[in-house]
Design an enzyme around this catalytic site. Structure first.
Site, mmCIF file in Angstrom:
data_model
loop_
_atom_site.group_PDB
_atom_site.id
_atom_site.type_symbol
_atom_site.label_atom_id
_atom_site.label_comp_id
_atom_site.label_asym_id
_atom_site.label_seq_id
_atom_site.Cartn_x
_atom_site.Cartn_y
_atom_site.Cartn_z
ATOM 1 N N GLU A 80 0.873 -1.106 -0.034
ATOM 2 C CA GLU A 80 0.022 -0.411 -0.035
ATOM 3 C C GLU A 80 1.031 1.205 -0.087
ATOM 4 O OE1 GLU A 80 -3.411 0.683 -0.219
ATOM 5 O OE2 GLU A 80 -2.370 2.742 -0.462
ATOM 6 N N HIS A 102 -48.666 -0.322 4.282
ATOM 7 C CA HIS A 102 -49.245 1.246 3.789
ATOM 8 C C HIS A 102 -49.297 1.852 4.963
ATOM 9 C CE1 HIS A 102 -52.132 3.792 2.244
ATOM 10 N NE2 HIS A 102 -52.730 3.717 3.298
ATOM 11 N N CYS A 155 -12.619 4.213 -0.607
ATOM 12 C CA CYS A 155 -13.935 4.293 -0.112
ATOM 13 C C CYS A 155 -13.910 4.890 1.275
ATOM 14 C CB CYS A 155 -14.775 2.841 -0.366
ATOM 15 S SG CYS A 155 -16.347 2.738 0.338
ATOM 16 N N GLY A 175 -0.392 4.338 -0.132
ATOM 17 C CA GLY A 175 -1.098 5.605 0.665
ATOM 18 C C GLY A 175 -1.653 5.253 1.977
ATOM 19 N N PHE A 231 -3.917 3.385 4.624
ATOM 20 C CA PHE A 231 -4.461 2.105 4.549
ATOM 21 C C PHE A 231 -6.061 2.051 4.429
ATOM 22 C CE2 PHE A 231 -4.919 -2.547 6.121
ATOM 23 C CZ PHE A 231 -3.710 -2.986 5.649
ATOM 24 N N GLY A 232 -6.756 1.121 3.864
ATOM 25 C CA GLY A 232 -8.198 1.195 3.501
ATOM 26 C C GLY A 232 -8.568 1.658 2.270
ATOM 27 N N GLY A 233 -7.734 2.478 1.476
ATOM 28 C CA GLY A 233 -8.193 2.826 0.204
ATOM 29 C C GLY A 233 -9.231 3.915 0.250
HETATM 30 C C1 LIG Z 1 -15.775 10.945 -3.794
HETATM 31 C C2 LIG Z 1 -16.053 9.728 -3.864
HETATM 32 C C3 LIG Z 1 -17.288 9.193 -3.508
HETATM 33 C C4 LIG Z 1 -17.657 7.732 -3.843
HETATM 34 N N1 LIG Z 1 -18.837 7.340 -3.230
HETATM 35 C C5 LIG Z 1 -19.223 6.127 -3.537
HETATM 36 C C6 LIG Z 1 -20.522 5.800 -3.228
HETATM 37 O O1 LIG Z 1 -21.133 6.343 -2.614
HETATM 38 N N2 LIG Z 1 -20.507 4.329 -3.550
HETATM 39 C C7 LIG Z 1 -19.994 3.531 -4.206
HETATM 40 O O2 LIG Z 1 -20.257 2.384 -4.502
HETATM 41 N N3 LIG Z 1 -18.707 3.921 -4.703
HETATM 42 C C8 LIG Z 1 -18.217 5.236 -4.409
HETATM 43 N N4 LIG Z 1 -17.081 5.770 -4.865
HETATM 44 C C9 LIG Z 1 -16.288 4.637 -5.575
HETATM 45 C C10 LIG Z 1 -15.441 3.947 -4.488
HETATM 46 O O3 LIG Z 1 -14.714 4.713 -3.597
HETATM 47 C C11 LIG Z 1 -14.303 2.909 -5.374
HETATM 48 O O4 LIG Z 1 -15.186 2.104 -6.396
HETATM 49 C C12 LIG Z 1 -13.845 2.064 -4.381
HETATM 50 O O5 LIG Z 1 -13.050 2.556 -3.497
HETATM 51 C C13 LIG Z 1 -12.820 0.907 -5.374
HETATM 52 O O6 LIG Z 1 -12.085 0.157 -4.420
HETATM 53 P P1 LIG Z 1 -10.845 -0.500 -4.876
HETATM 54 O O7 LIG Z 1 -10.195 -1.445 -3.887
HETATM 55 O O8 LIG Z 1 -10.810 -0.991 -6.419
HETATM 56 O O9 LIG Z 1 -9.610 0.634 -5.010
HETATM 57 P P2 LIG Z 1 -9.223 1.495 -3.735
HETATM 58 O O10 LIG Z 1 -10.115 1.555 -2.606
HETATM 59 O O11 LIG Z 1 -8.747 2.937 -4.464
HETATM 60 O O12 LIG Z 1 -7.868 0.891 -3.105
HETATM 61 C C14 LIG Z 1 -6.690 1.009 -4.105
HETATM 62 C C15 LIG Z 1 -5.485 1.172 -3.118
HETATM 63 O O13 LIG Z 1 -4.283 0.864 -3.782
HETATM 64 C C16 LIG Z 1 -3.354 1.798 -3.432
HETATM 65 N N5 LIG Z 1 -2.339 1.692 -4.740
HETATM 66 C C17 LIG Z 1 -2.592 2.131 -5.982
HETATM 67 N N6 LIG Z 1 -1.402 2.038 -6.688
HETATM 68 C C18 LIG Z 1 -0.686 1.445 -6.003
HETATM 69 C C19 LIG Z 1 0.902 1.352 -6.327
HETATM 70 N N7 LIG Z 1 1.427 1.385 -7.303
HETATM 71 N N8 LIG Z 1 1.632 0.611 -5.269
HETATM 72 C C20 LIG Z 1 0.884 0.485 -3.693
HETATM 73 N N9 LIG Z 1 -0.287 0.653 -3.738
HETATM 74 C C21 LIG Z 1 -1.043 1.429 -4.671
HETATM 75 C C22 LIG Z 1 -4.053 3.098 -3.283
HETATM 76 O O14 LIG Z 1 -3.234 3.966 -2.449
HETATM 77 C C23 LIG Z 1 -5.453 2.444 -2.815
HETATM 78 O O15 LIG Z 1 -5.300 2.395 -1.257
HETATM 79 C C24 LIG Z 1 -16.909 7.048 -4.585
HETATM 80 C C25 LIG Z 1 -15.551 7.590 -4.971
HETATM 81 C C26 LIG Z 1 -15.071 8.769 -4.634
HETATM 82 C C27 LIG Z 1 -13.674 9.279 -5.064
#
Ligand SMILES: Cc1cc2nc3c(=O)[nH]c(=O)nc-3n(C[C@H](O)[C@H](O)[C@H](O)COP(=O)(O)OP(=O)(O)OC[C@H]3O[C@@H](n4cnc5c(N)ncnc54)[C@H](O)[C@@H]3O)c2cc1C
Ligand SMILES: NC(=O)c1ccc[n+]([C@@H]2O[C@H](COP(=O)([O-])OP(=O)(O)OC[C@H]3O[C@@H](n4cnc5c(N)ncnc54)[C@H](O)[C@@H]3O)[C@@H](O)[C@H]2O)c1
Length: 460
Positions: free
Chosen positions: A30, A443, A38, A32, A34-36
């Site tokens: 990771e 209802h 969302c 950034g 932790f937890g990404g």
């Molecule tokens: C403002 C906002 C509001 C949102 N609201 C909603 C909502 O209401 N409902 C909904 O369904 N979705 C919503 N989304 C979308 C949702 O957040 C994403 O679809 C979801 O978080 C994607 O999850 P993921 O695990 O694919 O990626 P992420 O959660 O983005 O995780 C990816 C992780 O990988 C890490 N990473 C990336 N590249 C590298 C690398 N090269 N090396 C090491 N680590 C790396 C990043 O730092 C990050 O922590 C929203 C998004 C935003 C921006």
């Protein structure tokens, strides 16, 4: 260093690991927080802000019900700190669990940026500046998500701008904000900040906001948004420039918009480029999404992908579903399951709320699908009378011969909740007539909106 399993990204990627992986040597990378997305800068904090915005907006409409309310003050630091006071410890706790807890003795967490250097081989540049480390995995999972797009607008590098990553941590509320973009993020933040008393200007290229929605929804939403925000639609941004108080945005029709804060809400792009996935033999689409098959396998042997890095939906519930699919497939290589993307719903937590699943009417027409449609206004159901709602509606599309639902679109209070039985009906093949008449509807509750919309469908 060799691992049995390497996972890049701790958003949905972190949820793969459970006790069934205890026998594997796992690397979790990771760069950034932790937890990404969302948890830290996406769904969860935005919806916590939306809830307070909805409360702040109540006095503006309550007097039509005979209840005069006033909004005395919006305490931004208190609102902001409640949100992050809840979220930040969850991120820290998640990290601590993976690094320190005996449950995760088999897991090594790397805090750094990963890049492919070869087949299932990655170089990690640690965040603490220490020497790069090369790791390889018998199997690799890409769950590296996406990032906000910063458009190439003349002057953008000379001004201070925000994206969804930073705007929720503002020091103080601005008097005025300019939002560029007309999609999900623009609609949600324009609602939040305007409800807090910020004057919001929204600049969008399209003629309507949320133009991917069914046309009836995007047009109604745009009409209502115009009453709250200064909408500059069908315009391109010519340039941006710094002013004494913030940013000036110049549009292609010669008009300008000014704000202390500029928010860019112009889409997201997958992080595949920053991972050099091509060096790992992994193909991407024209939009940069990693190509996956129905089992979430990439084009490289032993490499899987899930969530925003490979999914055009860019939604958390899709990432969660795909994580469950990848988890199963890693554990049962001889019994792979396919991801189910037939009926992916979404909701926009703006005001009014919007939710949708399946085909829009425009998509049904383009695909030459035979359909009938029906709408039901909130104004025509008892709970709609209670709320004095005059603008909300549900619109359904169905196959006239079988009664199977093809699409559902709702604009109005609790739309993201009201749509759930329709998602269920579509997912399990329940036809409209059976759904309407094969069960009781409480209802006079809001789901009567759905019951009536179903009964309005002119089926064969
Ligand atoms: C403002 C906002 C509001 C949102 N609201 C909603 C909502 O209401 N409902 C909904 O369904 N979705 C919503 N989304 C979308 C949702 O957040 C994403 O679809 C979801 O978080 C994607 O999850 P993921 O695990 O694919 O990626 P992420 O959660 O983005 O995780 C990816 C992780 O990988 C890490 N990473 C990336 N590249 C590298 C690398 N090269 N090396 C090491 N680590 C790396 C990043 O730092 C990050 O922590 C929203 C998004 C935003 C921006
Ligand atoms: N409630 C939710 O589920 C939710 C909420 C927020 C974000 N998200 C996810 O995050 C993703 C990103 O959201 P988003 O609103 O940034 O993207 P979006 O694709 O919904 O909207 C992007 C907007 O920016 C405009 N745009 C793009 N480039 C531009 C440019 N150069 N100049 C001017 N305008 C430009 C587009 O025309 C569009 O209106 C969404 O696709 C969504 O999946 C989901």
């Amino acid at each position: 260093m060799r691992f049995d399993l390497v996972i890049i990204g701790t958003g949905s990627g972190n949820s793969l690991l459970d006790p069934r992986f205890a026998g594997l040597k796992v690397a979790l990378v990771e760069r950034g927080v932790f937890g990404g997305t969302c948890l830290n800068v996406g769904c969860i904090p935005t919806k916590m802000f939306v809830h307070t915005a909805d409360i702040a907006l109540m006095p503006s409409s309550s007097s039509k019900l005979g209840v005069d309310e006033t909004l005395d003050a919006v305490h931004w630091p208190q609102i902001r700190d409640r949100v992050f006071g809840r979220i930040d410890p969850i991120a820290a706790g998640g990290r601590e669990y993976r690094t320190d807890h005996p449950d995760n003795a088999n897991v090594t967490v790397f805090a750094g940026e990963a890049r492919f250097t070869g087949d299932r081989t990655l170089e990690i540049t640690p965040n603490d500046g220490s020497d790069p480390v090369t790791i390889s995995g018998e199997r690799v999972v890409l769950a590296a998500g996406g990032r906000a797009v910063v458009p190439d607008i003349p002057g953008i590098d000379e001004v201070e701008y925000h994206t969804s990553d930073t705007v929720m941590r503002l020091e103080k509320l601005p008097a005025r904000m300019v939002v560029i973009g007309g999609g999900f993020i623009a609609a949600e933040f324009a609602h939040v900040f305007s409800a807090y008393g910020v004057e919001v200007t929204v600049v969008a290229r399209g003629g309507v906001l949320l133009r991917q929605e069914d046309r009836d929804i995007s047009e109604r939403f745009t009409e209502l948004a115009r009453q709250r925000w200064d909408l500059r639609l069908g315009r391109q941004v010519r340039r941006v420039a710094k002013t004494d108080t913030g940013v000036l945005v110049e549009l292609d029709d010669g008009t300008t918009a000014e704000g202390e804060v500029l928010l860019l809400a112009t889409g997201r792009t997958p992080n595949s480029d920053r991972l050099d996935v091509d060096r790992g033999g992994i193909e991407v689409t024209g939009s940069g999404h990693v190509v996956v098959d129905e089992y979430q396998r990439t084009t490289a042997e032993g490499v899987w992908a899930l969530g925003d890095i490979s999914s055009p939906w860019e939604l958390k519930h899709v990432a969660n579903h795909e994580a469950r699919v990848v988890q199963h497939n890693l554990l049962h290589p001889d019994d792979l399951v396919a991801a189910d993307h037939r009926f992916v719903p979404h909701a926009v937590f703006t005001a009014p709320q919007i939710a949708s699943v399946g085909l829009t009417e425009q998509q049904a027409l383009d695909r030459g699908v035979r359909y009938v449609t029906a709408t039901q206004d909130y104004a025509g159901i008892a709970y709609g009378w209670a709320m004095e709602n005059t603008t909300g509606f549900a619109k359904l599309l169905a196959d006239p011969a079988t009664g199977q639902l093809l699409g559902a679109h709702i604009l109005g209070p609790q739309a993201p909740t009201l749509i759930q039985p329709l998602i269920q009906a579509m997912s399990f093949g329940l036809d409209a007539r059976s759904m309407a008449r094969g069960q009781y509807w409480v209802h006079p509750a809001m789901p009567e909106l759905i019951e009536n919309a179903l009964l309005n469908l002119p089926l064969d």
